[in-house]
Enzyme design. Structure first.
Site, PDB file in Angstrom:
ATOM      1  N   HIS A 229       0.860  -1.201   0.000  1.00  0.00           N
ATOM      2  CA  HIS A 229       0.000   0.000   0.000  1.00  0.00           C
ATOM      3  C   HIS A 229       0.892   1.246   0.000  1.00  0.00           C
ATOM      4  CE1 HIS A 229      -3.452   2.454   0.581  1.00  0.00           C
ATOM      5  NE2 HIS A 229      -3.741   2.212   1.840  1.00  0.00           N
ATOM      6  N   HIS A 270      -2.370  -2.461  -9.495  1.00  0.00           N
ATOM      7  CA  HIS A 270      -3.313  -1.776  -8.598  1.00  0.00           C
ATOM      8  C   HIS A 270      -4.551  -2.648  -8.440  1.00  0.00           C
ATOM      9  CE1 HIS A 270      -5.843   1.333  -6.850  1.00  0.00           C
ATOM     10  NE2 HIS A 270      -4.704   1.950  -6.576  1.00  0.00           N
ATOM     11  N   ASP A 328       2.699   5.468  -6.849  1.00  0.00           N
ATOM     12  CA  ASP A 328       3.979   5.382  -6.128  1.00  0.00           C
ATOM     13  C   ASP A 328       5.194   5.299  -7.034  1.00  0.00           C
ATOM     14  OD1 ASP A 328       2.006   3.437  -4.048  1.00  0.00           O
ATOM     15  OD2 ASP A 328       2.921   5.328  -3.450  1.00  0.00           O
TER      16      ASP A 328
HETATM   17  C1  SDX Z   1      -1.443   2.021  -3.421  1.00  0.00           C
HETATM   18  O1  SDX Z   1      -6.173   0.781  -3.165  1.00  0.00           O
HETATM   19  C2  SDX Z   1      -5.663   1.915  -3.419  1.00  0.00           C
HETATM   20  O2  SDX Z   1      -6.321   2.826  -3.917  1.00  0.00           O
HETATM   21  C3  SDX Z   1      -4.218   2.070  -3.024  1.00  0.00           C
HETATM   22  C4  SDX Z   1      -3.548   3.355  -3.461  1.00  0.00           C
HETATM   23  C5  SDX Z   1      -4.133   4.532  -2.738  1.00  0.00           C
HETATM   24  O3  SDX Z   1      -4.001   5.650  -3.250  1.00  0.00           O
HETATM   25  O4  SDX Z   1      -4.626   4.343  -1.609  1.00  0.00           O
HETATM   26  O5  SDX Z   1      -3.699   3.533  -4.844  1.00  0.00           O
HETATM   27  C6  SDX Z   1      -2.062   3.343  -3.130  1.00  0.00           C
HETATM   28  O6  SDX Z   1      -1.413   1.189  -2.562  1.00  0.00           O
HETATM   29  C7  SDX Z   1      -0.934   1.730  -4.812  1.00  0.00           C
HETATM   30  C8  SDX Z   1      -0.333   0.292  -4.927  1.00  0.00           C
HETATM   31  C9  SDX Z   1       1.093   0.367  -4.380  1.00  0.00           C
HETATM   32  N1  SDX Z   1       1.648  -1.028  -4.299  1.00  0.00           N
HETATM   33  C10 SDX Z   1       2.620  -1.391  -5.134  1.00  0.00           C
HETATM   34  O7  SDX Z   1       3.046  -0.737  -6.078  1.00  0.00           O
HETATM   35  C11 SDX Z   1       3.203  -2.761  -4.804  1.00  0.00           C
HETATM   36  C12 SDX Z   1       3.387  -3.557  -6.101  1.00  0.00           C
HETATM   37  N2  SDX Z   1       2.076  -3.914  -6.605  1.00  0.00           N
HETATM   38  C13 SDX Z   1       1.535  -5.226  -6.257  1.00  0.00           C
HETATM   39  O8  SDX Z   1       1.876  -5.643  -4.972  1.00  0.00           O
HETATM   40  C14 SDX Z   1       0.073  -5.356  -6.641  1.00  0.00           C
HETATM   41  O9  SDX Z   1      -0.070  -4.880  -7.898  1.00  0.00           O
HETATM   42  C15 SDX Z   1      -0.975  -4.728  -5.782  1.00  0.00           C
HETATM   43  C16 SDX Z   1      -0.828  -5.074  -4.339  1.00  0.00           C
HETATM   44  C17 SDX Z   1      -0.963  -3.257  -5.939  1.00  0.00           C
HETATM   45  C18 SDX Z   1      -2.287  -5.318  -6.271  1.00  0.00           C
HETATM   46  O10 SDX Z   1      -2.228  -6.674  -5.937  1.00  0.00           O
HETATM   47  P1  SDX Z   1      -3.208  -7.699  -6.633  1.00  0.00           P
HETATM   48  O11 SDX Z   1      -4.595  -7.151  -6.555  1.00  0.00           O
HETATM   49  O12 SDX Z   1      -2.949  -9.077  -6.153  1.00  0.00           O
HETATM   50  O13 SDX Z   1      -2.759  -7.587  -8.122  1.00  0.00           O
HETATM   51  P2  SDX Z   1      -3.624  -8.111  -9.251  1.00  0.00           P
HETATM   52  O14 SDX Z   1      -4.828  -8.889  -8.828  1.00  0.00           O
HETATM   53  O15 SDX Z   1      -3.851  -6.943 -10.138  1.00  0.00           O
HETATM   54  O16 SDX Z   1      -2.611  -9.204  -9.877  1.00  0.00           O
HETATM   55  C19 SDX Z   1      -2.885  -9.680 -11.105  1.00  0.00           C
HETATM   56  C20 SDX Z   1      -1.640 -10.472 -11.502  1.00  0.00           C
HETATM   57  C21 SDX Z   1      -1.182 -11.496 -10.484  1.00  0.00           C
HETATM   58  O17 SDX Z   1      -0.527 -12.491 -11.247  1.00  0.00           O
HETATM   59  P3  SDX Z   1      -1.413 -13.825 -11.660  1.00  0.00           P
HETATM   60  O18 SDX Z   1      -1.782 -14.486 -10.370  1.00  0.00           O
HETATM   61  O19 SDX Z   1      -2.604 -13.318 -12.457  1.00  0.00           O
HETATM   62  O20 SDX Z   1      -0.459 -14.660 -12.508  1.00  0.00           O
HETATM   63  O21 SDX Z   1      -0.512  -9.587 -11.660  1.00  0.00           O
HETATM   64  C22 SDX Z   1       0.518  -9.953 -10.778  1.00  0.00           C
HETATM   65  C23 SDX Z   1      -0.116 -10.771  -9.696  1.00  0.00           C
HETATM   66  O22 SDX Z   1       0.850 -11.684  -9.156  1.00  0.00           O
HETATM   67  N3  SDX Z   1       1.088  -8.725 -10.249  1.00  0.00           N
HETATM   68  C24 SDX Z   1       2.367  -8.375 -10.332  1.00  0.00           C
HETATM   69  C25 SDX Z   1       2.444  -7.103  -9.769  1.00  0.00           C
HETATM   70  N4  SDX Z   1       1.232  -6.719  -9.373  1.00  0.00           N
HETATM   71  C26 SDX Z   1       0.394  -7.725  -9.654  1.00  0.00           C
HETATM   72  N5  SDX Z   1       3.452  -9.028 -10.807  1.00  0.00           N
HETATM   73  C27 SDX Z   1       4.620  -8.367 -10.722  1.00  0.00           C
HETATM   74  N6  SDX Z   1       4.785  -7.114 -10.191  1.00  0.00           N
HETATM   75  C28 SDX Z   1       3.716  -6.462  -9.722  1.00  0.00           C
HETATM   76  N7  SDX Z   1       3.846  -5.265  -9.205  1.00  0.00           N
END
Ligand code: SDX
Length: 389
Positions: A229, A270, A328
């Site tokens: 987050h 996201h 971010d």
């Molecule tokens: C914020 O909610 C909000 O509004 C939050 C926020 C706010 O203003 O409050 O916007 C702020 O928290 C932004 C997010 C910051 N976090 C990061 O940048 C950390 C890196 N991102 C990931 O951890 C991830 O993308 C999340 C946590 C943000 C979302 O997680 P999800 O919901 O599990 O991701 P998804 O369902 O979209 O994933 C789909 C696929 C998955 O692979 P498969 O199982 O389909 O094979 O994409 C993959 C995930 O493993 N994936 C990534 C990835 N993010 C998702 N793979 C590599 N790198 C990444 N960053």
């Protein structure tokens, strides 16, 4: 035998559902605060005008914003006794750990006299938190570097005052660079609210129990800290520094795709946006402008970030999963250019998000609400008799 108990799918936690504050269309990459696109707010409003909009639903008139600025400015000092809270922490404590504790401690100062059913008390709560978050944040930084706390100044605007409290010291004159102050103000705007994300939902759920609002905001700060987050901005910079050079980008892209590798491309993906996070677009433009105004050419981390973004956006893995840069991804590069240490990045996010958290808390407690009670999908043991023992 593990069974799956049915649960009431109609149940919705009353703490996190209807709201008229912020609208996100993840597919279109749209973010509206009270109907205004974030791109237009970032361009045409400042942070305190955005705070007013989030709290009251309309942009302020010239008279309203003058009064609001004065109220916020004249409550930026914290009670002297708050200073003593810091001395219980190790100097190398993570700033977010101290923020959670000290903001939560405000509940002790505004407890007995606080009646959240009284509209005036709710206003006071909202104003005091917006006023004092930068002061406490700067105190956290000063404490961790062993310098004396700097008192806020009433002749400075909100962002300039924060930078003054962060970087001034008693031994020499400190002039706030207006370029950095403007950059800081825009960073606060881009973090002001974001619908019911993890930390805002935490604030709403805590608020739904009738808890002290300062304690509610402290719970939001705790939730924001996680690297998935708000902690991502700090993690992005660590990632860019670990990548170290553009030639290493492909290796890290492959690591991010490898399910057996815990490495994630921080600042990408996201829960809601399956298109470009509109804040990331503004942040990227803002990053280019700030670095150019500061005469920072060819920032190596910006070069790596820009190239990483280009490669990822052409890679099937990220394209198929609709993974785009989020808020971010570029913010850390600007914060570093402003002189903010990496350990303080998520604290900056918490300052920026405070009006959003408060607006959601106010919206909840001012409406008809019940305690939030999210349900679960039970996957444990079905009922069974105890063995004879
Ligand atoms: C914020 O909610 C909000 O509004 C939050 C926020 C706010 O203003 O409050 O916007 C702020 O928290 C932004 C997010 C910051 N976090 C990061 O940048 C950390 C890196 N991102 C990931 O951890 C991830 O993308 C999340 C946590 C943000 C979302 O997680 P999800 O919901 O599990 O991701 P998804 O369902 O979209 O994933 C789909 C696929 C998955 O692979 P498969 O199982 O389909 O094979 O994409 C993959 C995930 O493993 N994936 C990534 C990835 N993010 C998702 N793979 C590599 N790198 C990444 N960053």
């Amino acid at each position: 035998k593990k069974g799956l108990f049915t649960y009431d799918p109609g149940f919705v936690s009353t703490a996190s559902c209807e709201s008229n504050i912020t609208y996100i269309d993840g597919g279109k990459g749209l973010l509206l605060h009270r109907g205004y696109p974030i791109e237009e707010l970032a361009e045409n409003a400042d942070y305190l005008e955005t705070c007013f909009l989030l709290l009251y639903g309309e942009l302020p008139t010239a008279e309203q914003i003058e009064e609001f600025r004065s109220t916020i400015t004249h409550h930026t000092m914290v009670h002297e006794q708050i200073h003593s809270f810091f001395h219980g922490f190790r100097r190398d404590s993570h700033p977010m750990a101290i923020m959670v504790a000290v903001v939560g401690a405000l509940a002790a100062f505004y407890h007995d006299s606080l009646d959240i059913t009284d509209p005036e008390h709710r206003e006071i709560t909202a104003h005091r938190l917006i006023s004092k978050m930068p002061t406490i944040a700067a105190m956290v930084y000063k404490y961790t570097i062993g310098q004396p706390f700097a008192y806020p100044r009433n002749d400075l605007d909100y962002a300039s005052n924060f930078l003054y409290m962060m970087f001034s010291n008693p031994c020499e004159e400190y002039q706030v660079n207006p370029v950095l102050a403007k950059a800081m103000d825009k960073i606060f705007i881009l973090h002001a609210d974001h619908e019911q994300n993890a930390s805002t939902s935490t604030v709403r759920l805590t608020g739904s129990t009738g808890a002290n609002p300062f304690a509610c905001i402290s719970s939001g700060i705790a939730a924001l800290w996680g690297p998935a987050h708000g902690g991502a901005n700090e993690a992005v910079l660590a990632m860019l520094e670990e990548i170290g050079h553009e030639d290493n980008i492909e290796t890290f892209i492959e690591k991010a795709k490898d399910k057996d590798d815990p490495f994630r491309l921080m600042g990408f993906g996201h829960r809601v946006y399956k298109n470009y996070d509109p804040r990331a677009k503004v942040m990227k433009q803002h990053c280019d402008n700030v670095l150019a105004e500061l005469g920072v050419r060819n920032d190596p981390l910006l070069r790596i970030a820009t190239r990483l973004e280009k490669i990822a956006l052409e890679d099937d893995y990220f394209v198929e999963r609709k993974l785009f840069p989020n808020v971010d991804f570029y913010s850390g590069i600007i914060l570093r250019a402003i002189g903010i240490p990496t350990s303080m990045f998520t604290v900056i996010f918490a300052i920026g998000r405070t009006p959003g958290w408060i607006a959601h808390w106010k919206e909840l407690v001012e409406g008809k609400y019940r305690i939030g009670r999210p349900r679960q999908l039970y996957t444990g043991e079905t009922q069974r008799p105890m063995p004879k023992r």
